[in-house]
Enzyme design. Structure first.
Site, PDB file in Angstrom:
ATOM      1  N   ALA A  33     -14.370  48.686 -22.280  1.00 32.44           N
ATOM      2  CA  ALA A  33     -15.230  47.916 -21.376  1.00 32.44           C
ATOM      3  C   ALA A  33     -16.564  48.614 -21.120  1.00 32.44           C
ATOM      4  O   ALA A  33     -17.562  47.952 -20.838  1.00 32.44           O
ATOM      5  CB  ALA A  33     -14.511  47.648 -20.059  1.00 32.44           C
ATOM      6  N   SER A  79     -11.433  51.996 -16.753  1.00 30.21           N
ATOM      7  CA  SER A  79     -11.961  50.806 -17.427  1.00 30.21           C
ATOM      8  C   SER A  79     -10.896  50.170 -18.308  1.00 30.21           C
ATOM      9  O   SER A  79      -9.961  50.837 -18.752  1.00 30.21           O
ATOM     10  CB  SER A  79     -13.162  51.180 -18.298  1.00 30.21           C
ATOM     11  OG  SER A  79     -12.733  51.835 -19.489  1.00 30.21           O
ATOM     12  N   ASP A  80     -11.033  48.902 -18.553  1.00 31.00           N
ATOM     13  CA  ASP A  80     -10.225  48.260 -19.576  1.00 31.00           C
ATOM     14  C   ASP A  80     -10.703  48.824 -20.920  1.00 31.00           C
ATOM     15  O   ASP A  80     -11.758  49.447 -21.005  1.00 31.00           O
ATOM     16  CB  ASP A  80     -10.390  46.744 -19.519  1.00 31.00           C
ATOM     17  CG  ASP A  80      -9.164  46.007 -20.040  1.00 31.00           C
ATOM     18  OD1 ASP A  80      -8.446  46.586 -20.888  1.00 31.00           O
ATOM     19  OD2 ASP A  80      -8.923  44.866 -19.626  1.00 31.00           O
ATOM     20  N   CYS A  81      -9.917  48.605 -21.958  1.00 32.03           N
ATOM     21  CA  CYS A  81     -10.189  49.205 -23.265  1.00 32.03           C
ATOM     22  C   CYS A  81     -11.582  48.817 -23.781  1.00 32.03           C
ATOM     23  O   CYS A  81     -11.875  47.635 -23.976  1.00 32.03           O
ATOM     24  CB  CYS A  81      -9.112  48.774 -24.252  1.00 32.03           C
ATOM     25  SG  CYS A  81      -9.148  49.670 -25.794  1.00 32.03           S
ATOM     26  N   CYS A 137     -10.586  48.090 -13.997  1.00 28.48           N
ATOM     27  CA  CYS A 137     -11.625  47.058 -13.978  1.00 28.48           C
ATOM     28  C   CYS A 137     -11.603  46.333 -15.325  1.00 28.48           C
ATOM     29  O   CYS A 137     -11.235  46.896 -16.340  1.00 28.48           O
ATOM     30  CB  CYS A 137     -12.993  47.666 -13.685  1.00 28.48           C
ATOM     31  SG  CYS A 137     -13.497  49.012 -14.776  1.00 28.48           S
TER      32      CYS A 137
END
Length: 202
Positions: free
Chosen positions: A67, A63-65, A29
Site C-alpha cells: 500500500a 500497511s496492507d501489502c 490500513c
C-alpha cells in the site's frame, strides 16, 4: 469517495469503534481512500480516530501489502518513493508490509530522517509502539518461559491447527451473497422476514 462526517461515523467507522473496545495491538490500513486521502496516509483516520478517539495511543498501524508503494499512483501520485515513505509515515503508518520502501538506504526512513523530512522523535514513537507489542507477545522473554517456545515447524498445518481453523470458521459465518428469492418480486433473503410461520435452517 465523498463521505459526510455523519456517514463516516454513523456507518463506516461504527464497527471499527466496537472492535477497538477490545484494545487490539494494532490495525492494518487498506488500499482505499476516504475523501481523497489514502487510508495508509490519512492522519485523520490513523491518528485522530484510531489512536485518539478510539483510545489506542500505542496502536500499531501496518500497511496492507504494497500500500505504501501504491501511493505512487492515484489519487496521490507521490513524486517518488521517498515522497510516498514520508507521506505514509508522517500520517501514521508505522510498519510497511509487502514492499521495502521504508528500509531503502537511498530513499527510505533513514534517508528521510537525515534529510529532515521525518524527526527522530517520530521514529522513536513508532519504534516504541512496535517494541511494546513484541514485549507483550513475549518475544524477548527468556527462552522456555513461554508456551510458544514449544511450538515447532511441525505445528504448521497440523491436524490440530486445521481443526482450530475449521472450528473458528463455524463460529464466524460471513454473508457472501444476498440472493433473490423470487425473480418476479426481486425479494432478497435479507433482512429476514418476521412473519408468523417463517423458518430458517442454520
Amino acid at each position: 469517495h465523498d463521505i459526510s462526517t455523519y456517514d463516516l461515523f454513523d456507518t463506516y467507522l461504527r464497527q471499527f469503534e466496537i472492535a477497538a473496545r477490545a484494545k487490539p495491538a494494532g490495525a492494518m490500513c487498506s488500499y482505499n481512500g476516504v475523501n481523497g486521502r489514502p487510508a495508509c496516509a490519512n492522519s485523520f483516520l490513523l491518528n485522530d480516530i484510531f489512536r485518539k478517539r478510539f483510545g489506542l495511543p500505542n496502536g500499531i498501524v501496518s500497511s496492507d501489502c504494497s500500500a505504501i508503494s501504491n501511493l505512487r499512483n492515484a489519487p496521490i501520485h507521490a513524486q517518488n518513493d521517498l515522497a510516498a515513505v514520508v507521506y505514509a509515515f508522517r500520517n501514521g503508518t508505522d510498519l510497511e508490509m509487502g514492499s521495502s520502501l521504508y528500509g531503502n538506504a537511498d530513499d527510505g526512513l533513514e534517508f528521510a530522517v537525515k534529510n529532515g523530512q521525518i524527526s527522530e522523535a517520530d521514529i522513536t514513537t513508532s519504534v516504541k509502539r512496535l517494541m511494546r507489542a513484541q514485549m507483550r507477545a513475549g518475544i524477548f522473554d527468556k527462552l522456555g518461559s513461554s508456551e510458544h517456545d514449544e511450538l515447532g515447524i511441525e505445528a504448521l498445518n497440523s491436524t490440530a491447527s486445521q481443526q482450530t481453523s475449521y472450528d473458528i470458521g463455524l463460529q464466524a459465518p460471513v454473508l457472501l451473497r444476498n440472493d433473490v428469492i423470487s425473480s418476479n418480486s426481486r425479494q432478497q433473503v435479507l433482512p429476514l422476514s418476521s412473519a408468523k410461520g417463517s423458518k430458517i435452517a442454520v
